[in-house]
Design a protein around this motif. Structure first.
Motif, PDB file in Angstrom:
ATOM      1  N   TRP A 154      26.352  -4.415  16.466  1.00 39.75           N
ATOM      2  CA  TRP A 154      27.629  -4.680  15.802  1.00 39.75           C
ATOM      3  C   TRP A 154      28.425  -3.387  15.687  1.00 39.75           C
ATOM      4  N   GLN A 155      29.714  -3.499  15.852  1.00 44.37           N
ATOM      5  CA  GLN A 155      30.575  -2.346  15.610  1.00 44.37           C
ATOM      6  C   GLN A 155      30.525  -1.991  14.133  1.00 44.37           C
ATOM      7  N   PRO A 168      30.753   4.274  16.813  1.00 48.26           N
ATOM      8  CA  PRO A 168      29.779   3.924  15.774  1.00 48.26           C
ATOM      9  C   PRO A 168      29.350   2.466  15.895  1.00 48.26           C
ATOM     10  N   ALA A 169      28.053   2.234  15.717  1.00 51.35           N
ATOM     11  CA  ALA A 169      27.515   0.879  15.837  1.00 51.35           C
ATOM     12  C   ALA A 169      26.193   0.785  15.098  1.00 51.35           C
ATOM     13  N   ILE A 170      25.800  -0.454  14.834  1.00 51.90           N
ATOM     14  CA  ILE A 170      24.499  -0.757  14.253  1.00 51.90           C
ATOM     15  C   ILE A 170      23.680  -1.476  15.315  1.00 51.90           C
ATOM     16  N   HIS A 171      22.447  -0.999  15.569  1.00 47.61           N
ATOM     17  CA  HIS A 171      21.563  -1.604  16.559  1.00 47.61           C
ATOM     18  C   HIS A 171      20.295  -2.125  15.884  1.00 47.61           C
ATOM     19  N   LEU A 205      31.382  -3.264   8.265  1.00 46.90           N
ATOM     20  CA  LEU A 205      30.658  -4.164   9.160  1.00 46.90           C
ATOM     21  C   LEU A 205      31.218  -5.557   8.940  1.00 46.90           C
ATOM     22  N   ALA A 206      32.011  -6.038   9.892  1.00 48.85           N
ATOM     23  CA  ALA A 206      32.832  -7.233   9.671  1.00 48.85           C
ATOM     24  C   ALA A 206      31.994  -8.488   9.390  1.00 48.85           C
ATOM     25  N   ASP A 207      31.031  -8.794  10.255  1.00 52.88           N
ATOM     26  CA  ASP A 207      30.284 -10.058  10.130  1.00 52.88           C
ATOM     27  C   ASP A 207      28.969  -9.810   9.398  1.00 52.88           C
TER      28      ASP A 207
END
Length: 282
Positions: free
Chosen positions: A143-144, A206-209, A257-259
């Motif tokens: 996620w972005q 930037p992102a979450i993995h 974190l949008a969603d």
């Protein structure tokens, strides 16, 4: 396991930072030792300069020969934090100088600031290299993410510290000037490492993995890992996703974190699949 997508570029940066850390550390400790003998200013400065150069060369050689040094330092939280905290003897020495027990406090203070700043840089680079080394699997979800921060407020704080440093320099209070300038430099470094600032388009988005090893928070220049074993519970609270892990909870707000709902569902699914012994892939 090694992630060649990242460590190939991280290692040259680590070598440079490690040399910049070992140099001031050796030079500063040598200067403190010479100061204890009540030597002249030229002797202290000469010793600091030689120690700085020799230490930097040693740092380069160690980083090149010991290829696992970044992951070795980044594997343990205690090893990582010991890097910036190795500047503690310099603070003690400066305090002793202020009490009149030591001379040449400006040299020691400047090198101490250098050790603290470069130690922090090495700490974050080592952590990133270690995270890369244990997350070479494809992420199950991505996620972005927008790292938390207030760039404008950070810029104001930076400006204030730089002004204080300049003001003290004009009045001849060089020790205070070094401290305030050091804080300003440290603020810039932490802002870049935490992803609050970014130099143009340089660095990664930037992102979450989601990985089998844990949740990776990828910033433009650094990465960190939240292990699944450290998380006791995942919950949504209003517009915030909270990963409970004792005193150091991990939180994501909706503007970062949008969603949040999808993130919670996937994180819980992945954790459950790992508990059941199944691969955590989509």
């Amino acid at each position: 396991m090694t992630d060649n997508r990242h460590t190939g570029t991280a290692k040259p940066a680590f070598r440079f930072a490690f040399a910049g850390y070992v140099g001031p550390l050796v030079g500063g400790l040598a200067a403190i030792a010479v100061t204890l003998t009540e030597s002249t200013r030229i002797a202290v400065l000469g010793t600091a300069a030689v120690g700085l150069l020799v230490g930097a060369l040693v740092g380069i050689v160690l980083a090149r020969r010991y290829r696992e040094l970044p992951t070795h330092l980044g594997r343990s939280w205690l090893r990582r934090v010991s890097l910036p905290f190795s500047a503690t003897p310099f603070g003690v020495a400066v305090g002793a100088a202020l009490l009149g027990w030591l001379e040449f406090r400006l040299v020691v203070a400047a090198l101490g600031v250098a050790v603290a700043v470069t130690g922090y840089v090495v700490m974050r680079l080592a952590e990133s290299c270690y995270v890369d080394s244990i997350t070479d699997d494809e992420p199950a979800a991505t996620w972005q993410w927008e790292p938390p921060g207030t760039p404008k407020l950070d810029a104001v704080v930076l400006a204030v510290w730089l002004l204080l440093g300049a003001a003290n320099a004009t009045t001849g209070d060089w020790l205070s000037s070094i401290v305030w300038t050091g804080l300003a430099i440290f603020w810039v470094v932490t802002s870049l490492a935490e992803g609050r600032w970014r130099v143009g388009s340089l660095g990664e988005s930037p992102a979450i993995h989601v990985h089998d090893a844990g949740l990776v928070k990828r910033r433009p220049y650094t990465r960190s890992l939240v292990r699944w074993s450290d998380i006791s519970h995942v919950r949504l609270r209003e517009d915030e996703l909270v990963l409970d892990r004792g005193l150091f909870d991990v939180r994501f707000e909706r503007d970062q974190l949008a969603d949040l709902e999808a993130a919670r569902t996937e994180i819980e699914r992945h954790r459950q699949s790992l508990r059941n012994g199944a691969p955590g892939t989509s």
